[in-house]
Write a protein that holds these residues in place. Structure first.
Motif, PDB file in Angstrom:
ATOM      1  N   THR A  79       0.834  -1.198   0.000  1.00 52.78           N
ATOM      2  CA  THR A  79       0.000   0.000   0.000  1.00 52.78           C
ATOM      3  C   THR A  79       0.870   1.250   0.000  1.00 52.78           C
ATOM      4  OG1 THR A  79      -1.749  -1.167   1.192  1.00 52.78           O
ATOM      5  CG2 THR A  79      -1.814   1.238   1.270  1.00 52.78           C
ATOM      6  N   GLU A  80       1.929   1.227   0.799  1.00 52.98           N
ATOM      7  CA  GLU A  80       2.830   2.379   0.853  1.00 52.98           C
ATOM      8  C   GLU A  80       3.508   2.614  -0.488  1.00 52.98           C
ATOM      9  OE1 GLU A  80       5.492   1.879   4.155  1.00 52.98           O
ATOM     10  OE2 GLU A  80       3.880   2.059   5.628  1.00 52.98           O
ATOM     11  N   VAL A  81       3.871   1.538  -1.193  1.00 50.63           N
ATOM     12  CA  VAL A  81       4.474   1.676  -2.520  1.00 50.63           C
ATOM     13  C   VAL A  81       3.482   2.320  -3.474  1.00 50.63           C
ATOM     14  CG1 VAL A  81       5.307   0.389  -4.535  1.00 50.63           C
ATOM     15  CG2 VAL A  81       6.149  -0.195  -2.267  1.00 50.63           C
ATOM     16  N   GLN A  82       2.234   1.865  -3.435  1.00 47.32           N
ATOM     17  CA  GLN A  82       1.212   2.455  -4.315  1.00 47.32           C
ATOM     18  C   GLN A  82       1.007   3.941  -4.006  1.00 47.32           C
ATOM     19  OE1 GLN A  82      -1.896  -0.439  -3.457  1.00 47.32           O
ATOM     20  NE2 GLN A  82      -1.819  -1.139  -5.586  1.00 47.32           N
ATOM     21  N   ILE A  83       0.977   4.278  -2.738  1.00 48.24           N
ATOM     22  CA  ILE A  83       0.794   5.676  -2.338  1.00 48.24           C
ATOM     23  C   ILE A  83       1.992   6.515  -2.777  1.00 48.24           C
ATOM     24  CG2 ILE A  83       0.683   7.223  -0.329  1.00 48.24           C
ATOM     25  CD1 ILE A  83      -1.014   4.978   1.036  1.00 48.24           C
ATOM     26  N   ALA A  84       3.201   5.963  -2.617  1.00 50.30           N
ATOM     27  CA  ALA A  84       4.411   6.698  -3.002  1.00 50.30           C
ATOM     28  C   ALA A  84       4.479   6.929  -4.511  1.00 50.30           C
ATOM     29  CB  ALA A  84       5.655   5.941  -2.530  1.00 50.30           C
ATOM     30  N   LEU A  85       3.989   5.976  -5.279  1.00 48.23           N
ATOM     31  CA  LEU A  85       4.029   6.116  -6.741  1.00 48.23           C
ATOM     32  C   LEU A  85       2.933   7.030  -7.271  1.00 48.23           C
ATOM     33  CD1 LEU A  85       4.803   2.454  -7.856  1.00 48.23           C
ATOM     34  CD2 LEU A  85       6.324   4.446  -7.961  1.00 48.23           C
ATOM     35  N   GLY A  86       1.888   7.263  -6.516  1.00 48.29           N
ATOM     36  CA  GLY A  86       0.752   8.058  -6.971  1.00 48.29           C
ATOM     37  C   GLY A  86       1.115   9.403  -7.556  1.00 48.29           C
ATOM     38  N   PRO A  87       1.849  10.254  -6.829  1.00 45.98           N
ATOM     39  CA  PRO A  87       2.190  11.577  -7.372  1.00 45.98           C
ATOM     40  C   PRO A  87       3.029  11.495  -8.654  1.00 45.98           C
ATOM     41  CG  PRO A  87       2.566  11.517  -5.010  1.00 45.98           C
ATOM     42  CD  PRO A  87       2.264  10.108  -5.438  1.00 45.98           C
TER      43      PRO A  87
ATOM     44  N   ARG B 276      -1.870  -6.150  -8.034  1.00 48.50           N
ATOM     45  CA  ARG B 276      -2.178  -7.581  -7.876  1.00 48.50           C
ATOM     46  C   ARG B 276      -1.417  -8.162  -6.681  1.00 48.50           C
ATOM     47  NH1 ARG B 276      -1.877 -12.569 -12.186  1.00 48.50           N
ATOM     48  NH2 ARG B 276      -2.616 -14.093 -10.689  1.00 48.50           N
ATOM     49  N   LEU B 277      -0.170  -7.761  -6.502  1.00 50.91           N
ATOM     50  CA  LEU B 277       0.611  -8.198  -5.340  1.00 50.91           C
ATOM     51  C   LEU B 277      -0.106  -7.807  -4.055  1.00 50.91           C
ATOM     52  CD1 LEU B 277       3.287  -9.180  -3.972  1.00 50.91           C
ATOM     53  CD2 LEU B 277       4.082  -6.819  -4.229  1.00 50.91           C
ATOM     54  N   HIS B 278      -0.555  -6.575  -3.981  1.00 52.93           N
ATOM     55  CA  HIS B 278      -1.272  -6.078  -2.806  1.00 52.93           C
ATOM     56  C   HIS B 278      -2.513  -6.920  -2.528  1.00 52.93           C
ATOM     57  CE1 HIS B 278      -4.242  -3.363  -0.874  1.00 52.93           C
ATOM     58  NE2 HIS B 278      -3.215  -3.117  -0.080  1.00 52.93           N
ATOM     59  N   GLN B 279      -3.325  -7.144  -3.549  1.00 53.29           N
ATOM     60  CA  GLN B 279      -4.557  -7.905  -3.366  1.00 53.29           C
ATOM     61  C   GLN B 279      -4.276  -9.369  -3.005  1.00 53.29           C
ATOM     62  OE1 GLN B 279      -7.358  -7.317  -6.597  1.00 53.29           O
ATOM     63  NE2 GLN B 279      -6.638  -5.227  -6.877  1.00 53.29           N
ATOM     64  N   THR B 280      -3.265  -9.956  -3.624  1.00 49.19           N
ATOM     65  CA  THR B 280      -2.925 -11.351  -3.351  1.00 49.19           C
ATOM     66  C   THR B 280      -2.437 -11.523  -1.913  1.00 49.19           C
ATOM     67  OG1 THR B 280      -2.354 -11.715  -5.669  1.00 49.19           O
ATOM     68  CG2 THR B 280      -1.503 -13.315  -4.081  1.00 49.19           C
ATOM     69  N   LEU B 281      -1.557 -10.638  -1.472  1.00 53.99           N
ATOM     70  CA  LEU B 281      -1.074 -10.704  -0.090  1.00 53.99           C
ATOM     71  C   LEU B 281      -2.213 -10.530   0.902  1.00 53.99           C
ATOM     72  CD1 LEU B 281       2.224  -8.639  -0.425  1.00 53.99           C
ATOM     73  CD2 LEU B 281       2.038 -11.103   0.022  1.00 53.99           C
ATOM     74  N   ASP B 282      -3.126  -9.626   0.601  1.00 57.13           N
ATOM     75  CA  ASP B 282      -4.273  -9.398   1.470  1.00 57.13           C
ATOM     76  C   ASP B 282      -5.128 -10.662   1.571  1.00 57.13           C
ATOM     77  OD1 ASP B 282      -5.819  -7.731   3.159  1.00 57.13           O
ATOM     78  OD2 ASP B 282      -7.187  -7.277   1.514  1.00 57.13           O
ATOM     79  N   ASP B 283      -5.386 -11.318   0.438  1.00 60.11           N
ATOM     80  CA  ASP B 283      -6.156 -12.563   0.450  1.00 60.11           C
ATOM     81  C   ASP B 283      -5.422 -13.670   1.205  1.00 60.11           C
ATOM     82  OD1 ASP B 283      -8.270 -11.485  -0.956  1.00 60.11           O
ATOM     83  OD2 ASP B 283      -7.663 -12.312  -2.891  1.00 60.11           O
TER      84      ASP B 283
END
Length: 133
Positions: A41-49, A70-77
């Motif tokens: 999640t932090e990687v996604q947030i950091a890449l956003g800007p 997909r990595l985020h969703q897979t780890l969450d599952d």
């Protein structure tokens, strides 16, 4: 209660564990997966800007960004599945040595098998090479 060195409980406390309850291991793996979900999640947030300022993204970059999601969703599952499994098989145990030898990240093996409640941290010495993407 007075515990002498000759009591079975005292001897058990001084010896390293050779096996771990599957429920305990599942809980610890679930905790590690949750830490990885947070990192993704932090990687996604950091890449956003950076992404929002990009004029155009190549197809390769777009696929890489989708892979992070997909990595985020897979780890969450996976962490949810491990939470469910930890409630099912609490009566069995598994040998630690073969599992510990299969894990490359020594800090992870330490956290899973040595009953350590340490924050997630990576060091170059114990965690292998940094894989830049």
């Amino acid at each position: 209660m007075n515990m002498h060195a000759s009591t079975p409980n005292a001897e058990k406390l001084s010896l390293p564990e050779t096996s771990i309850a599957t429920g305990t291991l599942h809980n610890r793996i679930q905790d590690e997966l949750m830490a990885l979900v947070i990192l993704a999640t932090e990687v996604q947030i950091a890449l956003g800007p950076t992404i929002s300022e990009a004029k155009a993204l190549s197809p390769a970059v777009q696929r890489s960004l989708q892979a992070i999601d997909r990595l985020h969703q897979t780890l969450d599952d996976l962490q949810r599945i491990m939470g469910h499994m930890s409630k099912i098989e609490n009566t069995q145990s598994i040998e630690i040595a073969p599992l510990s030898e299969a894990i490359k990240l020594r800090h992870l093996a330490h956290k899973l098998f040595d009953n350590v409640d340490a924050p997630f941290a990576l060091t170059e010495d114990s965690s292998g090479d940094i894989a830049w993407f």
